[in-house]
Design an enzyme around this catalytic site. Structure first.
Site, mmCIF file in Angstrom:
data_model
loop_
_atom_site.group_PDB
_atom_site.id
_atom_site.type_symbol
_atom_site.label_atom_id
_atom_site.label_comp_id
_atom_site.label_asym_id
_atom_site.label_seq_id
_atom_site.Cartn_x
_atom_site.Cartn_y
_atom_site.Cartn_z
ATOM 1 C CE LYS A 1 -4.269 1.478 2.471
ATOM 2 N NZ LYS A 1 -4.933 2.361 3.795
ATOM 3 C CB SER B 1 -8.115 3.693 2.600
ATOM 4 O OG SER B 1 -7.114 2.948 3.523
ATOM 5 C CB SER C 1 -8.493 1.392 4.937
ATOM 6 O OG SER C 1 -9.257 2.297 5.041
HETATM 7 N N1 GLN Z 1 -13.122 4.291 5.517
HETATM 8 C C1 GLN Z 1 -12.376 5.065 6.562
HETATM 9 C C2 GLN Z 1 -12.871 5.917 6.742
HETATM 10 O O1 GLN Z 1 -12.893 6.660 5.969
HETATM 11 C C3 GLN Z 1 -11.569 3.817 7.203
HETATM 12 C C4 GLN Z 1 -9.775 4.288 7.349
HETATM 13 C C5 GLN Z 1 -8.985 3.575 7.030
HETATM 14 O O2 GLN Z 1 -8.871 1.768 7.785
HETATM 15 N N2 GLN Z 1 -8.062 4.041 6.817
HETATM 16 O O3 GLN Z 1 -11.982 6.709 7.859
#
Ligand code: GLN
Length: 498
Positions: free
Chosen positions: A81, A156, A180
């Site tokens: 990532k 994400s 994410s």
């Molecule tokens: N979808 C969540 C957010 O937008 C999770 C983000 C994450 O885990 N980095 O904050």
């Protein structure tokens, strides 16, 4: 080994490389060719590191030829990532503001991957600074879900999950602040684990919300995920919140995969209405399989979970607004306004205006507001109290059960664009994953079938107490084995060919 190398598991590839049936360079080449063939439509990768990948694969082959002992994943390719620093390779966190930045150091995760002789193929796409659930907030365009290219791969870490599902890499690294790793795993039919907070070092991870962030392993099977977990976990003096404790034997747990006598709690607040019909159906089928395997299913209540999303969307923006203050046009990446601006402040403001996307700006403003004098207690302070109540709910539940379960995400992969203009609808994707981050415990998502109505993957979430990560692998391994018995293969084998 004559079959298509990109279809193999990490465990099988590592064994074949160690036995000199195939070289690490052949394996890396096969994956780079696969990426060249399909990533034009998937767009899982932001950057392909062919040269460093081939150099690493060559080193592995040389070590094996010389009879040097190598790690259990030596020579296996991995997708990283783009939020983790890798020396000399572009690292953008999906943001324009970091375009062109090449870190002068390795994150601890990357250092451990290198030490484990894993071959890093490149950096994967993500929502900007890991804010999002669809990868559409990337400054570099969305990633497409290999199950249906018109749909989101989750976020994400949608790039990492899509790379696995498209057979571009057998292993991937994600980071999970609110879901994410797990939500992308759920919507792509892959496996993802958010380890206990502090189990994997955050050193060199571009920070979103430091009290919630946690890197973790992603793969197509529970065993491969465990092997990667073991490679990256463990104490790191460079991360002040790193756990100084023995890493649970997750690989042994994944192999044992026995849940006879295990008490599995169904979280009432995460199991009722609000889920797509096919998600509920596959979830309940999985519960009865777990029961057939010898577990006891017990309903538990976590009454404060209904406030988790609200607390998270105060704590996360607050921490993010502080963390992202470092992107000021002075120290990293993009800088605009050098010609026209007449003050340092103006350069900073122009750089941030042009460098950050709308979701990042939204959260910086939310967080700055929540932390401002006069509002701090009412927002940030109150959210921290809710956080404690959520931890207490988990503690009470784990007094009676070994693990908890819920669906990972409310729906299967939705259409690209569907929720882009509705931030709240996007945030609601994480309703079942967020409590885990707030409490610092660990959780896994694994595929439990396709929803009948759209033939898209459904994920089950398993949650375990802090520092009991091995329970995820015991339960996940048992459920996966039962499902493979039933289907004759892993669910991912049903992904349409690209
Ligand atoms: N979808 C969540 C957010 O937008 C999770 C983000 C994450 O885990 N980095 O904050």
């Amino acid at each position: 080994m004559t079959e298509d190398l990109t279809r193999q598991s990490a465990a099988v590839l590592a064994a074949a490389i160690a036995a000199k049936e195939v070289s690490a360079q052949e394996v890396a080449t096969a994956h780079l060719e696969r990426i060249a063939a399909v990533d034009g439509v998937v767009h899982a990768f932001l950057h392909i590191s062919s040269d460093s990948a081939m150099a690493q694969a060559k080193r592995v082959d040389e070590k094996i030829a010389a009879g040097t002992e190598v790690g259990p994943l030596a020579g296996v390719p991995l997708a990283l990532k783009d939020v983790l620093a890798m020396h000399g390779e572009p690292t953008t966190a999906g943001s324009r503001i970091l375009q062109g930045w090449k870190p002068p150091y390795d994150s601890t995760v990357v250092a451990r991957l290198r030490a484990a002789d894993i071959v890093i193929l490149g950096k994967t796409n993500m929502d900007e600074f890991a804010m999002g659930s669809s990868t559409e907030h990337s400054a570099y365009g969305p990633t497409h879900n290999p199950w249906d290219l018109t749909r989101i791969p989750g976020g994400s870490g949608g790039g990492s999950a899509a790379a696995l599902a498209a057979f571009e890499a057998p292993l991937a690294i994600g980071t999970d602040t609110g879901g994410s790793i797990r939500q992308p795993a759920a919507v792509t039919g892959t496996v993802g684990v958010k380890p206990t907070y502090g189990a994997v070092s955050r050193y060199g991870q571009i920070a979103l919300a430091s009290s919630l962030d946690q890197p973790g392993p992603c793969a197509r099977s529970v065993l491969d995920t465990a092997l990667l977990h073991a490679a990256i976990a463990g104490h790191d003096p460079m991360d002040s919140t790193s756990l100084n404790a023995a890493v649970p034997d997750v690989v042994a747990a994944a192999r044992r995969a026995d849940i006879r006598g295990m008490r599995i709690g169904v979280v009432k607040e995460l199991s009722g209405d609000g889920y797509q019909a096919g998600v509920s159906q596959r979830y309940h089928e999985a519960l009865s399989i777990l029961e057939d395997l010898g577990a006891t299913i017990i309903e538990v209540s976590c009454p404060h979970f209904e406030y988790a999303l609200g607390a998270y969307y105060l704590i996360l923006p607050s921490e993010a607004s502080s963390n992202l203050a470092r992107f000021d046009g002075m120290r990293y990446g993009l800088r605009t306004g050098d010609d026209g601006a007449n003050s340092v402040e103006q350069v900073m403001s122009l750089t941030r205006e042009q460098g950050f996307g709308p979701e990042v700006k939204r959260r910086i403003m939310l967080g700055t507001y929540a932390l401002s004098s006069g509002y701090y207690e009412a927002y940030y302070g109150q959210a921290q109290k809710v956080r404690t109540l959520i931890t207490s709910d988990f503690n009470a539940a784990f007094a009676n059960v070994d693990v908890l379960v819920s669906p990972t995400a409310p729906t299967t992969a939705f259409k690209l664009g569907e929720k882009l203009d509705d931030p709240l609808a996007m945030y609601l994707n994480d309703v079942a994953t967020i409590p885990v981050n707030l409490a610092g415990i660990c959780a896994m998502s694994l595929p439990v079938g396709l929803a009948p109505e759209d033939q898209l993957p459904v994920g089950l979430q398993i949650m375990a107490p802090a520092m009991a990560d091995e329970r995820l692998y015991l339960a996940g391994g048992a459920l996966e084995a039962a499902l493979v018995d039933r289907w004759g293969h892993l669910l991912i084998e049903e992904v349409p060919s690209l």
